[in-house]
Write a protein that holds these residues in place. Structure first.
Motif, PDB file in Angstrom:
ATOM      1  N   ALA A  35       0.776  -1.287  -0.199  1.00 41.30           N
ATOM      2  CA  ALA A  35      -0.168  -0.031  -0.038  1.00 41.30           C
ATOM      3  C   ALA A  35       0.955   1.340  -0.039  1.00 41.30           C
ATOM      4  CB  ALA A  35      -0.814   0.065   1.306  1.00 41.30           C
ATOM      5  N   LEU A  36       1.928   1.185   0.862  1.00 37.75           N
ATOM      6  CA  LEU A  36       2.874   2.344   0.856  1.00 37.75           C
ATOM      7  C   LEU A  36       3.822   2.564  -0.479  1.00 37.75           C
ATOM      8  CD1 LEU A  36       4.482   2.178   4.409  1.00 37.75           C
ATOM      9  CD2 LEU A  36       2.699   3.771   3.616  1.00 37.75           C
ATOM     10  N   GLY A  37       4.254   1.468  -0.948  1.00 35.46           N
ATOM     11  CA  GLY A  37       4.624   1.615  -2.240  1.00 35.46           C
ATOM     12  C   GLY A  37       3.730   2.066  -3.584  1.00 35.46           C
ATOM     13  N   VAL A  43       1.457   9.523  -6.157  1.00 31.99           N
ATOM     14  CA  VAL A  43       1.804  10.994  -5.697  1.00 31.99           C
ATOM     15  C   VAL A  43       3.072  11.340  -6.432  1.00 31.99           C
ATOM     16  CG1 VAL A  43       0.733  10.951  -3.360  1.00 31.99           C
ATOM     17  CG2 VAL A  43       3.093  10.636  -3.634  1.00 31.99           C
ATOM     18  N   GLY A  44       3.767  10.505  -7.245  1.00 28.50           N
ATOM     19  CA  GLY A  44       4.789  10.904  -7.971  1.00 28.50           C
ATOM     20  C   GLY A  44       6.022  11.035  -7.416  1.00 28.50           C
ATOM     21  N   GLY A  45       6.145  10.142  -6.336  1.00 29.55           N
ATOM     22  CA  GLY A  45       7.407  10.278  -5.434  1.00 29.55           C
ATOM     23  C   GLY A  45       8.318   9.310  -6.169  1.00 29.55           C
ATOM     24  N   PRO A  46       9.703   9.437  -5.592  1.00 37.02           N
ATOM     25  CA  PRO A  46      11.018   8.822  -6.288  1.00 37.02           C
ATOM     26  C   PRO A  46      10.461   7.403  -6.293  1.00 37.02           C
ATOM     27  CG  PRO A  46      11.326   9.423  -3.915  1.00 37.02           C
ATOM     28  CD  PRO A  46       9.891   9.953  -4.164  1.00 37.02           C
ATOM     29  N   TRP A  47      11.171   6.600  -7.322  1.00 38.43           N
ATOM     30  CA  TRP A  47      11.064   5.333  -7.523  1.00 38.43           C
ATOM     31  C   TRP A  47      11.851   4.434  -6.706  1.00 38.43           C
ATOM     32  CZ3 TRP A  47      15.114   1.959  -8.172  1.00 38.43           C
ATOM     33  CH2 TRP A  47      16.220   2.916  -8.305  1.00 38.43           C
ATOM     34  N   TRP A  48      12.779   4.914  -6.229  1.00 37.46           N
ATOM     35  CA  TRP A  48      13.596   4.297  -5.112  1.00 37.46           C
ATOM     36  C   TRP A  48      12.648   3.961  -4.051  1.00 37.46           C
ATOM     37  CZ3 TRP A  48      14.620   6.520  -0.631  1.00 37.46           C
ATOM     38  CH2 TRP A  48      14.558   8.074  -0.802  1.00 37.46           C
ATOM     39  N   LEU A  49      11.985   4.986  -3.564  1.00 39.22           N
ATOM     40  CA  LEU A  49      11.364   4.891  -2.280  1.00 39.22           C
ATOM     41  C   LEU A  49      10.107   3.854  -2.377  1.00 39.22           C
ATOM     42  CD1 LEU A  49      10.728   5.759   0.517  1.00 39.22           C
ATOM     43  CD2 LEU A  49       9.445   7.693  -0.377  1.00 39.22           C
ATOM     44  N   ALA A  50       9.601   3.692  -3.674  1.00 44.10           N
ATOM     45  CA  ALA A  50       8.269   2.956  -3.749  1.00 44.10           C
ATOM     46  C   ALA A  50       9.173   1.420  -4.198  1.00 44.10           C
ATOM     47  CB  ALA A  50       7.622   3.032  -5.349  1.00 44.10           C
ATOM     48  N   PHE A  51      10.193   1.264  -4.451  1.00 51.17           N
ATOM     49  CA  PHE A  51      10.867   0.203  -4.733  1.00 51.17           C
ATOM     50  C   PHE A  51      11.377  -0.383  -3.452  1.00 51.17           C
ATOM     51  CE2 PHE A  51      14.725  -2.528  -4.841  1.00 51.17           C
ATOM     52  CZ  PHE A  51      14.559  -3.352  -5.663  1.00 51.17           C
TER      53      PHE A  51
END
Length: 341
Positions: A35-37, A43-51
């Motif tokens: 869910a956080l990913g 919201v267009g956050g950095p890819w590395w944070l989603a990963f």
């Protein structure tokens, strides 16, 4: 420094937090991580944070297996926990390991949706199949029970009411010598029998027996965690699943009819097995991945049970059934087929 037994000295805050996390359902951790990913991506956050969120959703439940809790502290040493965790991680990062985890996650969703969350238990949706023990001689229930506290794997719906059986000696040991060889284990190669009449619907027979029993290392070369297995369809849409069988030992094929007591294979160490044993579960579908577990009751069984196991059975979900209906087992039971008088 070793804290004396019975000491009330509190653990550091970070250790209490980690221990609390270790007690959280694996599916809650997975759900929050994914869910956080998705939130980061939306919201267009950095890819590395989603990963990172997705990675931790997959790895954190595995890493937390190395953490002792109040319920598990006496069961396994920290070193053994660490070895087992590394073994799981080694497998989990392989392509077939990732696929197996995704299949299991999807199977959870399917089974949960099928019952709308009201999963079968000893009262609701209790199975109708009359079962006998799937082996000869005396075996020990190493893992399993029909209550949450004694369950084989409560959070894994297909294995909620599963049992692990092994053969032990008078000292409770499952092997002779140092247990480094498969042949050391009393259960290895023993005949496994159909627990009830039915039709064989699935057979797997060609996976190797992992050659390092007792080390807590696991077979990493297959996505089939159950190893060699036989699935038998009984009446009323109920299925017996017998797993970790010895390579090349199965005696049946899909479509074969079997009677209770017919030999279907031999006990082995294939799949995710730390030592030779029989994994048995009764389930509501043919698929190991999408089935929901059913609480099996065994008839014609002699049970030797210690007082501690008796106390564990006091949970409402593990109360004994009527004698005519069969017996629910719990870890620690020593069981054998009742001999005719």
């Amino acid at each position: 420094m070793v804290t004396p037994s019975g000491s009330d000295a509190p653990r550091p805050l970070h250790r209490r937090v980690v221990a609390r996390l270790a007690g959280v359902s694996v599916w809650v951790i997975l759900g929050v991580g994914f869910a956080l990913g998705l939130l980061v991506q939306s919201v267009g956050g950095p890819w590395w944070l989603a990963f990172l969120c997705y990675l931790m959703a997959g790895l954190l439940p595995v890493l937390l297996q190395a953490v002792s809790t109040d319920d598990t502290a006496a069961d396994i040493s920290n070193r053994e926990r660490a070895v087992y965790t590394l073994a799981v991680l080694r497998w989990a990062v392989t392509p077939w390991g990732v696929l197996a985890q995704l299949r299991q996650l999807w199977g959870q969703v399917v089974a949960y949706a099928r019952y709308r969350g009201a999963m079968p238990n000893t009262v609701r949706g209790a199975p109708k199949t009359t079962l006998s023990l799937p082996f000869d001689g005396e075996w020990t229930v190493m893992n399993g029970g029909v209550a949450k506290a004694t369950s084989h794997s409560w959070e894994i719906l297909s294995q909620r009411y599963a049992y692990d059986f092994a053969v032990t000696d008078a000292d409770g040991e499952s092997h002779a010598g140092d247990g480094a060889s498969l042949a050391d284990y009393y259960a290895f190669g023993r005949e496994i029998r159909a627990p009830a009449a039915g039709t064989v619907v699935a057979v797997r027979d060609r996976l190797r027996d992992y050659p390092k029993p007792g080390s807590l290392w696991l077979e990493w070369r297959t996505g089939n965690v159950a190893g060699n297995h036989v699935t038998i369809e009984h009446a009323d849409g109920e299925y017996s699943f017998l797993a970790h069988l010895k390579a090349g030992s199965t005696t049946v094929e899909p479509g074969d009819s079997v009677e209770a007591g017919d030999v279907v294979g031999r006990c082995g160490n294939s799949g995710h097995s730390t030592e030779p044993h029989l994994h048995y579960q009764l389930q509501d579908a043919a698929s190991f991945w999408t089935a929901a577990g059913l609480p099996p009751r065994f008839t014609g069984v002699d049970v030797e049970r210690d007082s501690e196991s008796e106390e564990e059975r006091s949970d409402a979900d593990s109360r004994p059934s009527e004698p005519a209906a069969g017996t629910y087992l719990v870890a620690g039971d020593r069981v054998s087929r009742r001999t005719a008088e």
